[in-house]
Design a protein around this motif. Structure first.
Motif, PDB file in Angstrom:
ATOM      1  N   GLY A 309       0.691  -1.257  -0.549  1.00  0.00           N
ATOM      2  CA  GLY A 309       0.060  -0.025   0.449  1.00  0.00           C
ATOM      3  C   GLY A 309       0.489   0.843   0.052  1.00  0.00           C
ATOM      4  N   GLN A 310       1.924   0.945   0.565  1.00  0.00           N
ATOM      5  CA  GLN A 310       3.264   1.997   0.459  1.00  0.00           C
ATOM      6  C   GLN A 310       3.556   3.217  -1.542  1.00  0.00           C
ATOM      7  N   SER A 311       3.075   3.905  -0.474  1.00  0.00           N
ATOM      8  CA  SER A 311       3.499   4.910  -2.485  1.00  0.00           C
ATOM      9  C   SER A 311       4.404   5.585  -2.479  1.00  0.00           C
ATOM     10  N   GLU A 312       4.980   6.243  -4.643  1.00  0.00           N
ATOM     11  CA  GLU A 312       6.339   7.153  -3.733  1.00  0.00           C
ATOM     12  C   GLU A 312       5.688   8.308  -5.416  1.00  0.00           C
ATOM     13  N   PRO A 313       4.886   9.637  -4.727  1.00  0.00           N
ATOM     14  CA  PRO A 313       3.998   9.944  -5.933  1.00  0.00           C
ATOM     15  C   PRO A 313       5.321  10.881  -6.850  1.00  0.00           C
ATOM     16  N   GLU A 314       6.200  10.883  -6.442  1.00  0.00           N
ATOM     17  CA  GLU A 314       7.137  12.006  -6.927  1.00  0.00           C
ATOM     18  C   GLU A 314       7.657  10.529  -7.900  1.00  0.00           C
ATOM     19  N   SER A 315       7.608   9.378  -7.361  1.00  0.00           N
ATOM     20  CA  SER A 315       8.330   8.863  -8.226  1.00  0.00           C
ATOM     21  C   SER A 315       7.444   7.918  -9.332  1.00  0.00           C
ATOM     22  N   LEU A 316       6.224   8.208  -8.907  1.00  0.00           N
ATOM     23  CA  LEU A 316       4.799   7.471  -9.103  1.00  0.00           C
ATOM     24  C   LEU A 316       5.351   5.765  -8.869  1.00  0.00           C
ATOM     25  N   ARG A 317       5.451   5.299  -7.981  1.00  0.00           N
ATOM     26  CA  ARG A 317       5.695   3.774  -7.774  1.00  0.00           C
ATOM     27  C   ARG A 317       4.904   3.766  -6.584  1.00  0.00           C
ATOM     28  N   ILE A 318       4.172   2.532  -6.508  1.00  0.00           N
ATOM     29  CA  ILE A 318       3.126   1.836  -5.453  1.00  0.00           C
ATOM     30  C   ILE A 318       3.500   0.737  -5.288  1.00  0.00           C
ATOM     31  N   ALA A 319       3.951   0.007  -3.856  1.00  0.00           N
ATOM     32  CA  ALA A 319       4.615  -1.031  -3.837  1.00  0.00           C
ATOM     33  C   ALA A 319       3.686  -2.485  -3.684  1.00  0.00           C
ATOM     34  N   PRO A 320       4.179  -3.501  -3.711  1.00  0.00           N
ATOM     35  CA  PRO A 320       3.775  -4.660  -4.344  1.00  0.00           C
ATOM     36  C   PRO A 320       2.608  -5.134  -3.193  1.00  0.00           C
ATOM     37  N   THR A 321       1.198  -4.823  -3.629  1.00  0.00           N
ATOM     38  CA  THR A 321       0.130  -4.927  -1.804  1.00  0.00           C
ATOM     39  C   THR A 321      -0.931  -5.888  -2.612  1.00  0.00           C
ATOM     40  N   VAL A 322      -1.211  -6.559  -1.288  1.00  0.00           N
ATOM     41  CA  VAL A 322      -2.264  -7.673  -1.374  1.00  0.00           C
ATOM     42  C   VAL A 322      -3.679  -7.253  -0.513  1.00  0.00           C
ATOM     43  N   LEU A 323      -4.533  -7.723  -0.916  1.00  0.00           N
ATOM     44  CA  LEU A 323      -5.851  -7.552   0.027  1.00  0.00           C
ATOM     45  C   LEU A 323      -6.455  -8.455   0.155  1.00  0.00           C
ATOM     46  N   ASN A 324      -7.390  -8.758   0.802  1.00  0.00           N
ATOM     47  CA  ASN A 324      -7.782 -10.261   1.689  1.00  0.00           C
ATOM     48  C   ASN A 324      -9.117  -9.792   2.018  1.00  0.00           C
ATOM     49  N   ASN A 325      -9.899 -10.715   1.853  1.00  0.00           N
ATOM     50  CA  ASN A 325     -11.736 -10.867   2.399  1.00  0.00           C
ATOM     51  C   ASN A 325     -12.114  -9.619   0.997  1.00  0.00           C
ATOM     52  N   ILE A 326     -11.648 -10.011  -0.214  1.00  0.00           N
ATOM     53  CA  ILE A 326     -12.162  -8.786  -1.035  1.00  0.00           C
ATOM     54  C   ILE A 326     -14.004 -10.157  -1.880  1.00  0.00           C
ATOM     55  N   THR A 327     -14.729  -8.866  -2.073  1.00  0.00           N
ATOM     56  CA  THR A 327     -15.623  -9.261  -2.289  1.00  0.00           C
ATOM     57  C   THR A 327     -15.777  -8.649  -3.985  1.00  0.00           C
ATOM     58  N   TRP A 328     -17.183  -9.330  -4.395  1.00  0.00           N
ATOM     59  CA  TRP A 328     -16.916  -8.027  -6.216  1.00  0.00           C
ATOM     60  C   TRP A 328     -18.216  -6.706  -5.850  1.00  0.00           C
TER      61      TRP A 328
END
Length: 459
Positions: A309-328
């Protein structure tokens, strides 16, 4: 580039195609060799451009772009003469004496529109197939990868005159101007929204179209899967190019009994492949632009965040992110993610998982991790999708011996290798009827004897 300039290029290419120079195998092979030499000569430039546009490492640039493209080019050089030959087919007895064959013919002047996420591979692969099939081509890469565009434009202009292969610069205005023209065939790779526009414009002239689109590609994991190996291969496929891959696993659909074990293995594998602080990893890429960066961040539900969920706006980078208990009902399931977010959903039975997949638009890819051969067959028999892997991700597109393409909303038509040559060719069915005899039964006046003989031939 103005619409008039585009019209002039098209007129010049139509004239050059009509000269017949693209028909000979020697000419086609010479052009392919010229392109190969240019790619090798500009390999470092392409790597630097891909680093600037997408943050790709040198290894990833060669593995997923330059190397794959060279592989397609080499395959085509090796097999071109065989592909160009007419193929003999059987002739019905009623047409005796004759020889029947299928003969490949180039369409003429083709339009190739390519996206920004794999700008080298998805521009040059179809161009290789188009050249091999004997066409002239107008190439329109995406404006979102400007550094790579500049290198490819330089490279293509070194190889080919504009009356043979031309590169069009620009954005939406140029896209619209191109789609207003009458091409002999259009090859488009990109999103569904623009794909619909391409098809709508092509209908004006009944122009044949190949669409390589995308969709939410599922990754199903059952209780028999080798969890650690599955996690390793899922993490590779999902976070390659920061998730900006049309065949990336869009979401995981796993047996709820192994969900926690799988999540633990995925988190361990992320840290193993990218380090404990992926945003400090120089080989981890970036999002293409601010618009997509903000869109992806908007899909993260903090309450369901397991990792990243971490991100760096200046370099346009978003860390690998995992989300659980997701529904449609979650926002992340409402569109193709095209970023480094991995939502995890569960199922109770495999039938439930297959029903879920089949109740949504047919995806470009499907991945199934299982050691159960019967379950593997069931997935292949039940689900409709473009292509995929059993116990791996994304590697099915890395071979010229298999076609790559979608089905339904994920695309129409396919390419690579032999199928790529066929995609850019029209196959004419020819009967070469001999003149040393002529069976009389098809001609009037019709008699009972002629009808009896016809019924012997046609049944």
């Amino acid at each position: 580039m103005t619409e008039q300039e585009i019209k002039d290029i098209l007129q010049q290419q139509n004239h050059f195609f009509s000269s017949g120079k693209t028909i000979q195998a020697e000419f086609r092979l010479k052009q392919l060799e010229s392109l190969k030499e240019a790619m090798i000569r500009h390999e470092a430039d392409l790597a630097a451009a891909l680093k600037a546009d997408l943050g790709k490492s040198r290894m990833e640039s060669y593995m997923c772009e330059t190397g794959l493209t060279l592989s397609e080019l080499t395959w085509m050089q090796k097999h071109l003469r065989s592909l160009m030959r007419s193929k003999r087919v059987s002739t019905p007895a009623a047409q005796f004496a004759a020889k029947s064959f299928r003969s490949p013919s180039p369409y003429g002047t083709v339009l190739i529109m390519s996206p920004w996420n794999y700008p080298v591979l998805l521009t040059l692969d179809p161009l290789i197939d188009a050249i091999a099939a004997g066409n002239t081509a107008v190439v329109k890469p995406s404006a979102y990868a400007p550094c790579t565009f500049d290198v490819m434009k330089t490279m293509i202009e070194e190889c080919f005159p504009a009356h043979y292969v031309a590169v069009v610069d620009g954005g939406r205005a140029e896209n619209q101007a191109l789609l207003q023209q009458r091409f002999d065939m259009i090859f488009f790779t990109g999103g569904k929204t623009v794909g619909r526009e391409v098809l709508r414009h092509a209908a004006e002239y009944l122009t044949p179209v190949t669409l390589e689109l995308g969709g939410k590609s599922p990754c199903i994991v059952d209780s028999t899967a080798k969890i650690r190996l599955a996690a390793k291969r899922i993490v590779f496929g999902k976070y390659l190019n920061c998730g900006q891959t049309c065949v990336a696993p869009d979401y995981i659909l796993c047996d709820k009994r192994i969900r926690d074990e799988l999540i633990t293995a995925i988190l361990a594998e992320i840290e193993k492949q990218f380090g404990k602080e992926p945003l400090k990893n120089p080989n981890y890429g970036k999002i293409i632009n601010e618009k997509h960066f903000e869109r992806i961040l908007g899909l993260i539900n903090g309450e369901k965040l397991v990792y990243g969920g971490q991100s760096e706006p200046e370099s346009l980078r978003i860390a690998p992110t995992v989300l659980n208990n997701i529904t449609w009902d979650d926002a992340v399931m409402g569109e193709e993610i095209f970023g480094p977010l991995l939502p995890i959903l569960t199922f109770d039975t495999l039938n439930e998982a297959l029903d879920t997949v089949e109740s949504h638009p047919h995806p470009l890819a499907l991945y199934f991790f299982s050691e159960d051969k019967a379950a593997q067959k069931k997935v292949l028999d039940t689900c409709r999708f473009g292509g995929g892997c059993i116990n791996d991700t994304i590697i099915h597109l890395a071979t010229s011996d298999m076609p790559f393409g979608g089905v339904g909303e994920s695309g129409m038509g396919s390419y690579h290798g032999r199928v790529g040559f066929e995609t850019f060719s029209h196959y004419r069915s020819i009967v070469d009827k001999k003149t040393w005899m002529d069976l009389p039964i098809r001609y009037q006046k019709y008699t009972r004897l002629k009808e009896k003989m016809m019924r012997m031939f046609l049944k």
